[in-house]
Scaffold this motif. Sequence first.
Motif, mmCIF file in Angstrom:
data_model
loop_
_atom_site.group_PDB
_atom_site.id
_atom_site.type_symbol
_atom_site.label_atom_id
_atom_site.label_comp_id
_atom_site.label_asym_id
_atom_site.label_seq_id
_atom_site.Cartn_x
_atom_site.Cartn_y
_atom_site.Cartn_z
ATOM 1 N N GLU A 1 -21.977 25.578 -9.642
ATOM 2 C CA GLU A 1 -21.278 25.787 -10.844
ATOM 3 C C GLU A 1 -20.827 24.418 -11.629
ATOM 4 O OE1 GLU A 1 -18.616 29.323 -9.068
ATOM 5 O OE2 GLU A 1 -17.715 27.610 -8.970
ATOM 6 N N ARG A 2 -20.651 23.256 -11.051
ATOM 7 C CA ARG A 2 -20.573 21.953 -11.741
ATOM 8 C C ARG A 2 -21.888 21.768 -12.567
ATOM 9 N NH1 ARG A 2 -16.256 19.035 -9.048
ATOM 10 N NH2 ARG A 2 -15.796 20.247 -6.934
ATOM 11 N N LEU A 3 -22.981 22.251 -12.120
ATOM 12 C CA LEU A 3 -24.334 21.674 -12.924
ATOM 13 C C LEU A 3 -24.202 22.769 -13.996
ATOM 14 C CD1 LEU A 3 -26.848 21.179 -10.005
ATOM 15 C CD2 LEU A 3 -25.736 19.371 -11.724
ATOM 16 N N GLU A 4 -24.067 24.028 -13.671
ATOM 17 C CA GLU A 4 -24.083 25.015 -14.854
ATOM 18 C C GLU A 4 -22.960 24.534 -15.978
ATOM 19 O OE1 GLU A 4 -26.373 27.026 -15.388
ATOM 20 O OE2 GLU A 4 -27.254 27.225 -13.313
ATOM 21 N N HIS A 5 -21.791 23.994 -15.500
ATOM 22 C CA HIS A 5 -20.768 23.857 -16.567
ATOM 23 C C HIS A 5 -21.462 22.564 -17.523
ATOM 24 C CE1 HIS A 5 -16.721 23.639 -18.495
ATOM 25 N NE2 HIS A 5 -16.979 22.115 -18.673
ATOM 26 N N ILE A 6 -22.105 21.706 -16.665
ATOM 27 C CA ILE A 6 -22.571 20.475 -17.528
ATOM 28 C C ILE A 6 -23.647 21.056 -18.351
ATOM 29 C CG2 ILE A 6 -24.000 18.471 -17.115
ATOM 30 C CD1 ILE A 6 -22.509 17.909 -14.796
ATOM 31 N N LYS B 1 -21.477 31.952 -12.074
ATOM 32 C CA LYS B 1 -20.257 31.472 -13.457
ATOM 33 C C LYS B 1 -20.973 30.113 -13.837
ATOM 34 C CE LYS B 1 -15.435 30.212 -13.921
ATOM 35 N NZ LYS B 1 -14.185 29.820 -12.944
ATOM 36 N N VAL B 2 -20.950 30.144 -15.147
ATOM 37 C CA VAL B 2 -21.782 29.164 -15.905
ATOM 38 C C VAL B 2 -20.962 28.424 -16.890
ATOM 39 C CG1 VAL B 2 -24.160 30.287 -15.796
ATOM 40 C CG2 VAL B 2 -22.511 30.655 -17.775
ATOM 41 N N TYR B 3 -19.534 28.430 -16.730
ATOM 42 C CA TYR B 3 -18.495 27.673 -17.549
ATOM 43 C C TYR B 3 -17.226 27.827 -16.810
ATOM 44 C CZ TYR B 3 -16.507 25.742 -21.835
ATOM 45 O OH TYR B 3 -15.563 24.780 -22.588
ATOM 46 N N ALA C 1 -19.810 13.953 -11.562
ATOM 47 C CA ALA C 1 -18.100 13.538 -11.917
ATOM 48 C C ALA C 1 -18.188 12.925 -13.292
ATOM 49 C CB ALA C 1 -17.691 12.713 -10.737
ATOM 50 N N ALA C 2 -19.194 12.169 -13.438
ATOM 51 C CA ALA C 2 -19.138 11.260 -14.746
ATOM 52 C C ALA C 2 -19.609 12.383 -16.074
ATOM 53 C CB ALA C 2 -20.178 10.240 -14.955
ATOM 54 N N LYS C 3 -20.109 13.391 -15.765
ATOM 55 C CA LYS C 3 -20.489 14.372 -16.754
ATOM 56 C C LYS C 3 -19.689 15.386 -16.949
ATOM 57 C CE LYS C 3 -24.777 13.441 -18.488
ATOM 58 N NZ LYS C 3 -24.966 13.342 -20.100
ATOM 59 N N LEU C 4 -18.505 15.638 -16.029
ATOM 60 C CA LEU C 4 -17.576 16.324 -16.331
ATOM 61 C C LEU C 4 -16.467 15.887 -16.811
ATOM 62 C CD1 LEU C 4 -17.685 18.315 -12.598
ATOM 63 C CD2 LEU C 4 -18.273 19.274 -14.731
ATOM 64 N N PRO C 5 -15.666 16.998 -17.744
ATOM 65 C CA PRO C 5 -14.323 16.418 -18.124
ATOM 66 C C PRO C 5 -13.323 16.248 -16.890
ATOM 67 C CG PRO C 5 -14.573 18.878 -18.484
ATOM 68 C CD PRO C 5 -15.828 18.372 -17.875
ATOM 69 N N VAL C 6 -12.352 15.235 -17.111
ATOM 70 C CA VAL C 6 -11.480 14.720 -16.292
ATOM 71 C C VAL C 6 -10.855 15.784 -15.390
ATOM 72 C CG1 VAL C 6 -9.661 13.383 -15.736
ATOM 73 C CG2 VAL C 6 -11.142 12.404 -17.309
ATOM 74 N N ASP D 1 -31.032 16.844 -9.823
ATOM 75 C CA ASP D 1 -31.107 15.740 -8.937
ATOM 76 C C ASP D 1 -29.903 15.189 -9.107
ATOM 77 O OD1 ASP D 1 -33.558 16.523 -7.930
ATOM 78 O OD2 ASP D 1 -34.781 15.439 -9.128
ATOM 79 N N LEU D 2 -28.902 15.382 -10.109
ATOM 80 C CA LEU D 2 -27.896 14.522 -10.327
ATOM 81 C C LEU D 2 -27.030 14.171 -9.106
ATOM 82 C CD1 LEU D 2 -26.325 15.806 -13.784
ATOM 83 C CD2 LEU D 2 -27.985 14.080 -13.350
ATOM 84 N N THR D 3 -26.497 12.975 -8.855
ATOM 85 C CA THR D 3 -25.780 12.648 -7.691
ATOM 86 C C THR D 3 -24.445 13.311 -7.986
ATOM 87 O OG1 THR D 3 -25.137 10.658 -8.425
ATOM 88 C CG2 THR D 3 -27.194 10.545 -7.197
#
Length: 201
Positions: free
Chosen positions: A131-136, A9-11, A185-190, A178-180
């Motif tokens: 999935e978080r990385l793919e959404h970003i 899943k990419v989004y 979390a900072a890159k994702l919408p709230v 490599d994102l922590t």
Amino acid sequence: MNIPPAIRKVYQGAASRQQMFRMFDRHIQRPNRWEDNAAALYSGEWFEIGEAEHDYMFEILPPLWIRGSMFAMREFSTGQVTSVFFALRIDEQIRHFHGYCDLSDKASVETMRVAIIDRESRPVRAMTREERLEHIWSSTADQYRGYADDSSPTAGRDKRTIAFFCGQAGSTLRLLEDLTDHEIAAKLPVHLRYLPAQAAA
């Protein structure tokens, strides 16, 4: 270049029409775009769309085929990979999805259908780290994402990069993988930051 896992899943959430068209070629900036076979890069990617977007794509061109609530686009993205659109009943609701399937594998469409239903039928909304990385990656504008070039260390060359802003220090390119957890979390919408891990679903 990294080859992603088979089905992913990419989004998160239903993509708008504009976002849908952007995600049809999420890898437009990849190195050697016109020289490589990118079937493994695209095959298995999927995301949710709205009913209007699903119907719009059905009306653009005559489908390659129609099978019940699924249809495939006549134009191939790369190799034997093409867009397949699904209208699936999940928890008594019809929802719509786009997936890239490699039609050289006769089981790919059904495998994708089953995977989407399984992923979206879970009782708790959740996201894996992948999935978080793919959404970003999917939601970041082209000018803020790319691929590591020849100036990068050999281990990172051709891997996906994201511009990360560091206050007064300006921005720096980071390898997406490599994102922590804090940077993710900072890159994702709230509304996506604090979803549980998929394993907890």
